[in-house]
Design a protein around this motif. Sequence first.
Motif, mmCIF file in Angstrom:
data_model
loop_
_atom_site.group_PDB
_atom_site.id
_atom_site.type_symbol
_atom_site.label_atom_id
_atom_site.label_comp_id
_atom_site.label_asym_id
_atom_site.label_seq_id
_atom_site.Cartn_x
_atom_site.Cartn_y
_atom_site.Cartn_z
ATOM 1 N N LEU A 190 -4.935 0.877 12.345
ATOM 2 C CA LEU A 190 -5.804 2.002 12.007
ATOM 3 C C LEU A 190 -5.059 3.169 11.381
ATOM 4 C CD1 LEU A 190 -8.156 1.998 15.135
ATOM 5 C CD2 LEU A 190 -8.583 1.031 12.873
ATOM 6 N N SER A 191 -3.767 2.999 11.124
ATOM 7 C CA SER A 191 -3.057 4.054 10.397
ATOM 8 C C SER A 191 -3.651 4.166 8.996
ATOM 9 C CB SER A 191 -1.561 3.750 10.317
ATOM 10 O OG SER A 191 -1.318 2.661 9.456
ATOM 11 N N THR A 192 -3.621 5.347 8.449
ATOM 12 C CA THR A 192 -4.314 5.652 7.205
ATOM 13 C C THR A 192 -4.028 4.671 6.075
ATOM 14 O OG1 THR A 192 -4.285 8.003 7.756
ATOM 15 C CG2 THR A 192 -4.659 7.434 5.467
ATOM 16 N N PHE A 217 -10.063 10.241 4.608
ATOM 17 C CA PHE A 217 -8.656 10.574 4.579
ATOM 18 C C PHE A 217 -8.119 10.486 3.166
ATOM 19 C CE2 PHE A 217 -8.879 6.049 5.925
ATOM 20 C CZ PHE A 217 -8.415 5.462 4.768
ATOM 21 N N SER A 218 -6.895 10.925 2.993
ATOM 22 C CA SER A 218 -6.225 10.829 1.703
ATOM 23 C C SER A 218 -5.043 9.877 1.810
ATOM 24 C CB SER A 218 -5.728 12.205 1.250
ATOM 25 O OG SER A 218 -6.793 13.113 1.131
ATOM 26 N N ILE A 219 -4.767 9.159 0.729
ATOM 27 C CA ILE A 219 -3.624 8.256 0.678
ATOM 28 C C ILE A 219 -2.541 8.888 -0.185
ATOM 29 C CG2 ILE A 219 -2.845 5.937 0.060
ATOM 30 C CD1 ILE A 219 -4.854 6.005 2.269
ATOM 31 N N THR A 220 -1.318 8.903 0.316
ATOM 32 C CA THR A 220 -0.215 9.454 -0.470
ATOM 33 C C THR A 220 0.836 8.381 -0.726
ATOM 34 O OG1 THR A 220 0.977 10.155 1.504
ATOM 35 C CG2 THR A 220 -0.548 11.739 0.522
ATOM 36 N N ASN A 221 1.496 8.481 -1.852
ATOM 37 C CA ASN A 221 2.575 7.521 -2.132
ATOM 38 C C ASN A 221 3.896 8.048 -1.574
ATOM 39 O OD1 ASN A 221 3.485 9.473 -3.865
ATOM 40 N ND2 ASN A 221 3.300 8.252 -5.723
ATOM 41 N N SER A 222 4.995 7.382 -1.907
ATOM 42 C CA SER A 222 6.278 7.748 -1.322
ATOM 43 C C SER A 222 6.731 9.158 -1.718
ATOM 44 C CB SER A 222 7.345 6.732 -1.741
ATOM 45 O OG SER A 222 7.417 6.647 -3.154
ATOM 46 N N ASN A 223 6.162 9.685 -2.789
ATOM 47 C CA ASN A 223 6.506 11.042 -3.224
ATOM 48 C C ASN A 223 5.555 12.093 -2.656
ATOM 49 O OD1 ASN A 223 8.690 10.204 -4.858
ATOM 50 N ND2 ASN A 223 7.237 9.564 -6.444
#
Length: 281
Positions: A190-192, A217-223
């Motif tokens: 269940l982590s984003t 929720f929002s998804i972010t990349n490695s940056n």
Amino acid sequence: MMFKKSLLICLILINLNIGLAFCDNTKDNILILYQSNQSTDFSLNKTYKLYKLLSNFKNDIQSKDISDYSQGEISNYEYIFIFFETETLSINKYILDDIYLSKKDIFWIGPNINHLINEHKLENIDYNGFKKNFLSVYYKENNYKIPSSSNFTIITSDKSDIICNLYDGKYSYPYILKLNNLHFVSSFNLSTQLYFVLSDYLNDFFNANINTYILPFSITNSNDYIIKTYVTADIISSGNYSFIDKIFSSLYSLILIIVISFTFMLLGFNVLSVSNLFKKR
């Protein structure tokens, strides 16, 4: 004679349309076979979370404890989801046999797939146990950070399609793997980021064309910059209609066929009347 023929045609069309309206509508699309959970609050269970996720794509879902499975039961469903949260010593042999023989789409989520591999001596899949401490997940050319404490079941196969990979800083392992009609997901997390990946894969699989998700929720990349954001609770899906919608659609078609049939019947009467009139003259 003309009346009898018209009436016969009308009755045939009505029966045909009723058959089309109700054929297979009682058949459930998805069966979730889950491992029983000790939690008394079902709304907190991961099984319930999986149920809610699948309800975005299909309305007809049935769920039951995997220990209560009856032989041949999966033949009544289009899609079968096998969901375990923890490792078990044994699994109902009927379900293992039916999965092995089935041509339906099978989604195995979580541990215990080693029972299927061992029971039927599957040669194209290698079971590698459990692994944690992954740093990121790679999906659709994007790399997402994930919690390192999560535990994943690892299987590999040279014959499979790797949908999504887990990365530990040195090696990659499948997170979602597809081998013929078997879709394996190494964990229902269940982590984003991981929840997004599975949701997106299911959206593609069901060809749901969902414009908005119930994924706040929002998804972010490695940056750490946002590349996808879903903030609404509205589901707009093209092509997925409820049972009631189908019934009304079928009833509309039925009424249309009746109107057309009686129109032709009346035209038949008129033609017959004109013909008799000329004969009398």
